[in-house]
Design a protein around this motif. Structure first.
Motif, short mmCIF file in Angstrom:
data_model
loop_
_atom_site.label_atom_id
_atom_site.label_comp_id
_atom_site.label_asym_id
_atom_site.label_seq_id
_atom_site.Cartn_x
_atom_site.Cartn_y
_atom_site.Cartn_z
N VAL A 1 79.58 30.23 120.27
CA VAL A 1 79.49 31.38 119.36
C VAL A 1 78.16 31.35 118.59
O VAL A 1 77.45 32.34 118.51
CB VAL A 1 80.68 31.40 118.37
N ARG B 1 75.45 29.72 119.45
CA ARG B 1 74.39 29.97 120.44
C ARG B 1 74.17 31.47 120.63
O ARG B 1 73.04 31.96 120.58
CB ARG B 1 74.80 29.33 121.78
N MET C 1 74.98 33.92 118.61
CA MET C 1 74.43 34.55 117.40
C MET C 1 72.92 34.35 117.34
O MET C 1 72.18 35.26 117.02
CB MET C 1 75.06 33.93 116.14
N LEU C 2 72.47 33.13 117.66
CA LEU C 2 71.04 32.84 117.59
C LEU C 2 70.27 33.62 118.65
O LEU C 2 69.13 34.01 118.44
CB LEU C 2 70.79 31.34 117.78
N LEU C 3 70.90 33.85 119.80
CA LEU C 3 70.22 34.56 120.88
C LEU C 3 70.42 36.06 120.76
O LEU C 3 70.08 36.81 121.66
CB LEU C 3 70.72 34.05 122.23
N ASN C 4 71.02 36.47 119.63
CA ASN C 4 71.14 37.89 119.36
C ASN C 4 72.09 38.60 120.33
O ASN C 4 71.89 39.76 120.69
CB ASN C 4 69.74 38.53 119.41
N ASN C 5 73.11 37.88 120.78
CA ASN C 5 74.17 38.47 121.59
C ASN C 5 75.47 38.49 120.79
O ASN C 5 75.69 37.62 119.95
CB ASN C 5 74.42 37.64 122.85
N ILE C 6 76.34 39.44 121.09
CA ILE C 6 77.70 39.35 120.56
C ILE C 6 78.38 38.20 121.30
O ILE C 6 78.31 38.14 122.53
CB ILE C 6 78.47 40.66 120.76
N PRO C 7 79.02 37.28 120.55
CA PRO C 7 79.59 36.11 121.23
C PRO C 7 80.45 36.49 122.44
O PRO C 7 81.35 37.30 122.36
CB PRO C 7 80.42 35.44 120.14
N LEU C 8 80.09 35.87 123.56
CA LEU C 8 80.74 36.13 124.84
C LEU C 8 82.25 35.96 124.77
O LEU C 8 83.01 36.75 125.34
CB LEU C 8 80.17 35.13 125.85
N ILE C 9 82.69 34.92 124.05
CA ILE C 9 84.13 34.63 124.06
C ILE C 9 84.92 35.67 123.29
O ILE C 9 86.13 35.67 123.31
CB ILE C 9 84.46 33.24 123.48
N PHE C 10 84.22 36.57 122.55
CA PHE C 10 84.92 37.67 121.87
C PHE C 10 85.13 38.84 122.82
O PHE C 10 85.80 39.80 122.49
CB PHE C 10 84.14 38.17 120.67
N LYS C 11 84.52 38.78 123.98
CA LYS C 11 84.51 39.96 124.83
C LYS C 11 85.13 39.75 126.21
O LYS C 11 85.59 40.68 126.84
CB LYS C 11 83.08 40.47 125.03
#
Lengths: 213, 213, 213
Positions: free
Chosen positions: C134, C136, C138-148
């Motif tokens: 999560v 990672r 946030m730092l890479l400017n993505n919505i956390p994968l595990i939320f999606k």
């Protein structure tokens, strides 16, 4: 004398970090409160994370009102003189690099005080120097600048390595902090002067892994 | 009596913060787990950060199962009744503003309990009230809303200043928390009612600085 | 014997988490330092957040140099062999899922050691397993994968529930950790194998609420 010098560099570093926060926040059209918070986080974010990781709580800026006041005054000044400040970029850059060196040494010393290993102390120095900017960039929805450009954290890491090398060769303890601080400053300063930066690794994608976590 | 009232406001605040998290998460098409986590973080993020900064650990929501259960139930309710809830926006807005006031006072009181200076206590109150929403926005890849629009954190700060003013003039201690809570509520409520917001500072760019950190 | 097995899984998990960080960072064209930091944060972020929330400070990776060295070596290896590694995605996926199970159990056990309630222990297990990824994202400017996508955190939560069920029925304590670890692994493995995922809730917008916090 040396204490006064270090304190001065601490203040100059805090001031320039706060100013850099103000300008980054204005570019994203934040309101007044948003600007102040970003100024604050840029200036104290690194030390705050360091204290939270090591358990040195409440975090440092809570224990004296001085740092918050310096940040508030710097932010107010930066907002008021926002048209003039860009003319002093070179000066700000020097203060910023000095601050980077100072905060790095501060982080290393905290690690030593907590009895942590050299590797961890260097990590703490780097966190103290760099992670205010990292959290600022996360809040402003940017990929942290120091992950993409120029030698910034690298200066902290090299400085940290030299710190423990100097400790090992019994270098005069009174001067290690000043020497390392200047070294970090110099690496940072010269890398910008000569446009040095870390290599970017050409990527291959890792498809299923990407979905992995 | 007063205790019951405060507890009720605490619960109403937690419930509305969680609901606001659910709707923000649904808009970004998160899955069920993502929605629950965002609801959770919106509701307890501010208090969690406050506890991590002051060292009041383990953080509050770990010490009783009640808050997590309230959040879980609110999130489940918000998901089930997602078509009906938008009809109750005015009610939710009032609960949310009451919650803001309550959490602000809670943060201030924790700061006082830890012997921190008034400025820091006000910061802790603001963090408790606002940073759940800030972390929510960071996770959802938005620039935090409260940095851009309306008077939100400002209500907490003004409330905090009044808190210490009332302490100074020996206002009846039993009522300070309730008075400040209602004040924060009112500032927030009236600022939305009359569409007040903080000024945005027109920006100038600081080119080399931008690259700085 | 069992201790050795668990230690091996710990290392394999750390290695694969670090590798997944390296590839995510390379995709965003980070420089060498950025890649190392993302590898580090992916591998230790979950445990770090857990320790910061519970107050088990300094955080675990500061107390031994071993984990940082494993991560450094993994990251270096992943960068060097970046063209070869994508051929081993299945193996990496198995290690990653084993790591997820291991870290979940580790988080639960820490919670128990701190005397926290089962619900909180399960949350700590999930945080340990999932929040490196999560942070990672946030730092890479993505919505956390595990939320999606996919069943990831859900595997941790189910594993956690079974853990306390087994404790309740007096299952042999020596084997609970191994059983739950394998269970988390299996849920994760089968959900990817059969393309299972959590439902996405169709959203309705909550306009004024959106502006709320």
């Amino acid at each position: 004398m040396k204490e006064d010098l270090l304190r001065l560099i601490d203040i100059l570093g805090t001031v320039t970090f706060a100013i850099s926060g103000v300008f980054a926040a204005m570019e994203k059209k934040l309101d007044l409160f948003g600007i102040l918070i970003i100024a604050f986080i840029t200036a104290i974010g690194g030390g705050t994370l360091r204290d939270m990781l090591t358990g040195d709580l409440p975090v440092s800026w809570m224990r004296s009102i001085e740092t918050p006041l310096i940040i508030l005054a710097s932010a107010a000044g930066a907002i008021l003189f926002r048209n003039v400040i860009p003319n002093f970029q070179k000066t700000l850059f020097i203060f910023d690099s000095l601050g980077l060196g100072f905060f790095t040494v501060l982080g290393i010393q905290k690690g030593i005080k907590f009895g942590l290993t050299p590797g961890i102390c260097i990590a703490l120095g780097t966190i103290t120097g760099c992670f205010g900017g990292v959290i600022r960039d996360m809040l402003l929805n940017n990929i942290p600048l120091i992950f993409k450009k120029e030698i910034y954290a690298t200066a902290c890491i090299i400085g940290g390595l030299i710190y423990f090398l100097l400790l090992k060769i019994d270098f005069n303890r009174n001067w290690i902090d000043l020497v390392v601080m200047l070294l970090v400053f110099l690496i940072r300063f010269l890398s910008v002067r000569f446009k040095l930066s870390l290599p970017v690794i050409p990527s291959t994608s890792l498809r299923t892994q990407k979905k992995g976590k």
